[in-house]
Design an enzyme around this catalytic site. Structure first.
Site, mmCIF file in Angstrom:
data_model
loop_
_atom_site.group_PDB
_atom_site.id
_atom_site.type_symbol
_atom_site.label_atom_id
_atom_site.label_comp_id
_atom_site.label_asym_id
_atom_site.label_seq_id
_atom_site.Cartn_x
_atom_site.Cartn_y
_atom_site.Cartn_z
ATOM 1 N N HIS A 106 -1.048 -33.741 8.307
ATOM 2 C CA HIS A 106 -2.299 -33.098 7.903
ATOM 3 C C HIS A 106 -2.540 -33.260 6.408
ATOM 4 C CE1 HIS A 106 0.764 -30.089 6.913
ATOM 5 N NE2 HIS A 106 -0.104 -29.551 6.054
ATOM 6 N N ASP A 108 -4.144 -30.733 3.442
ATOM 7 C CA ASP A 108 -4.320 -29.278 3.378
ATOM 8 C C ASP A 108 -5.793 -28.853 3.388
ATOM 9 O OD1 ASP A 108 -1.577 -28.765 3.308
ATOM 10 O OD2 ASP A 108 -1.474 -28.896 1.130
ATOM 11 N N HIS A 262 0.605 -35.104 4.865
ATOM 12 C CA HIS A 262 2.024 -34.785 4.817
ATOM 13 C C HIS A 262 2.459 -34.102 6.108
ATOM 14 C CE1 HIS A 262 -0.185 -31.436 2.998
ATOM 15 N NE2 HIS A 262 0.776 -30.630 3.444
ATOM 16 N N ARG A 277 3.566 -22.530 -2.282
ATOM 17 C CA ARG A 277 2.563 -23.554 -2.573
ATOM 18 C C ARG A 277 1.389 -22.960 -3.339
ATOM 19 N NH1 ARG A 277 -0.863 -25.817 2.286
ATOM 20 N NH2 ARG A 277 -2.409 -24.368 1.491
HETATM 21 O O1 LIG Z 1 6.982 -27.248 5.052
HETATM 22 C C1 LIG Z 1 6.707 -28.356 4.573
HETATM 23 O O2 LIG Z 1 7.542 -29.227 4.383
HETATM 24 C C2 LIG Z 1 5.288 -28.690 4.247
HETATM 25 C C3 LIG Z 1 4.448 -27.464 4.134
HETATM 26 C C4 LIG Z 1 3.001 -27.794 3.978
HETATM 27 O O3 LIG Z 1 2.394 -28.388 4.819
HETATM 28 C C5 LIG Z 1 2.317 -27.374 2.750
HETATM 29 O O4 LIG Z 1 2.962 -26.800 1.862
HETATM 30 O O5 LIG Z 1 1.134 -27.638 2.626
HETATM 31 FE FE LIG Z 2 0.350 -28.707 4.164
#
Ligand SMILES: O=C(O)CCC(=O)C(=O)O
Ligand SMILES: [Fe+2]
Length: 323
Positions: A106, A108, A262, A277
């Site tokens: 995806h 974000d 990602h 994040r």
């Molecule tokens: O948990 C992860 O490795 C990625 C998490 C994720 O998709 C994000 O932080 O946007």
């Molecule tokens: Fe993400």
């Protein structure tokens, strides 16, 4: 002596070391925080635009406030449209003990028009094995397509939504946990139409704009839409087009959310895995024909470019699956 040290720090050499052929670089010689010089921030930004995702080891000094202060140097931090902040003003918790799994490719927050330009992810607790994250370069995914497929992608638009099949994403989750998660994540239901090819506003590159929030490619039946998504997605996630990061606590990854997808690998069982994040505000995408993205719903959201104000949920949750 003190002056000499200060000068040395201010002009410390930043190293940028490529770690993948098409995507990813590690940056050394920087202590992230809100006090970096303009020159250092410009170097980080240039590396980020060139390599799409950059990694920093050993940033254990960062706390929520330092993380957000650093984010401010890249743009305006923004809260998630529906999931309340974990502890800082903007930080979103990615916490395995709250069921957070981001194991779908995806970009974000693409269910709103001006989704974040950058995401900055900081590792707090990392499991003894697994829990890596993968990133894919959506600019090279586009530029390496055969010409007829690039022309096809250029002509398409797709509808993205934050409402999708949560049970399919987390088949082992408890029904109550799923229901609560879904309630928070979709407390406001967003539908946004984006071009499938986004012209990047800083680099001018064309990038494929798809990922797990896509509901349907405009004008196609469910079957044809899925077949085409799969076709383009296979070019995005081909191993040569990706980089994989093995986290240590204190690491920071920053990605250009306009030029990447990602995937958080869900293979550390019940071990604790906690990351934070912070996202930085983006601009409204435009397609190759100059046509911008548009918010389809909800109607009456105060800021149609993002629409976080009235839609924010009041219940608490620190987890976000494919946030
Ligand atoms: O948990 C992860 O490795 C990625 C998490 C994720 O998709 C994000 O932080 O946007
Ligand atoms: Fe993400």
């Amino acid at each position: 002596m003190a002056t000499a040290t200060a000068t040395a720090t201010a002009t410390a050499t930043i190293t940028v070391t490529k770690i993948g052929g098409r995507i990813g670089a590690e940056i050394g010689g920087v202590q992230l925080g809100g006090d970096l010089s303009d020159g250092t921030v410009a170097e980080i930004r240039a590396a980020l635009l060139a390599h799409k995702v950059v990694f920093f080891r050993g940033q254990d000094h960062l706390d929520e406030a330092g993380h957000e202060a650093f984010a401010q140097l890249l743009g305006a931090p923004v809260a998630h449209p529906t999931v309340p902040s974990a502890d800082g003003r903007y930080a979103l918790g990615i916490d395995s003990h709250h069921g957070a799994r981001a194991n779908q490719w995806h970009t974000d927050v693409t269910f709103v028009p001006a989704y974040p330009a950058f995401s900055i992810l900081r590792a707090v607790t990392i499991p003894p094995y697994g829990g890596n994250t993968l990133w894919a370069n959506t600019a090279t995914a586009y530029s390496n397509l055969p010409e007829p497929l690039r022309a096809l992608a250029d002509s398409l638009r797709a509808v993205h939504s934050n409402e999708y099949d949560y049970a399919a994403l987390k088949p082992d989750a408890l029904p109550e946990a799923l229901a609560q998660y879904r309630e928070v994540f979709t407390s406001t239901k967003f539908l946004t139409e984006h071009p499938v090819v986004r012209v990047h506003s800083e680099t001018g590159e064309r990038t494929l704009l798809l990922g797990n929030f896509v509901q349907r490619i405009n004008g196609l039946t469910g079957h044809d839409s899925r077949a085409l998504q799969d076709l383009f997605q296979s070019h995005i996630e081909s191993p040569e087009n990706t980089v994989r990061w093995q986290w240590r606590a204190g690491d920071v990854a920053i990605w250009d959310n306009r030029a990447t997808q990602h995937y958080g690998v869900d293979d550390s069982g019940d071990h604790e895995r906690t990351l934070r994040r912070v996202t930085v505000d983006g601009d409204v995408p435009v397609g190759p024909d100059g046509e911008p993205s548009r918010l389809i719903s909800p109607d009456g959201v105060p800021d149609p470019a993002f629409g976080i104000a009235s839609g924010a949920s009041t219940s608490t949750a620190s987890a976000s699956a494919s946030a």
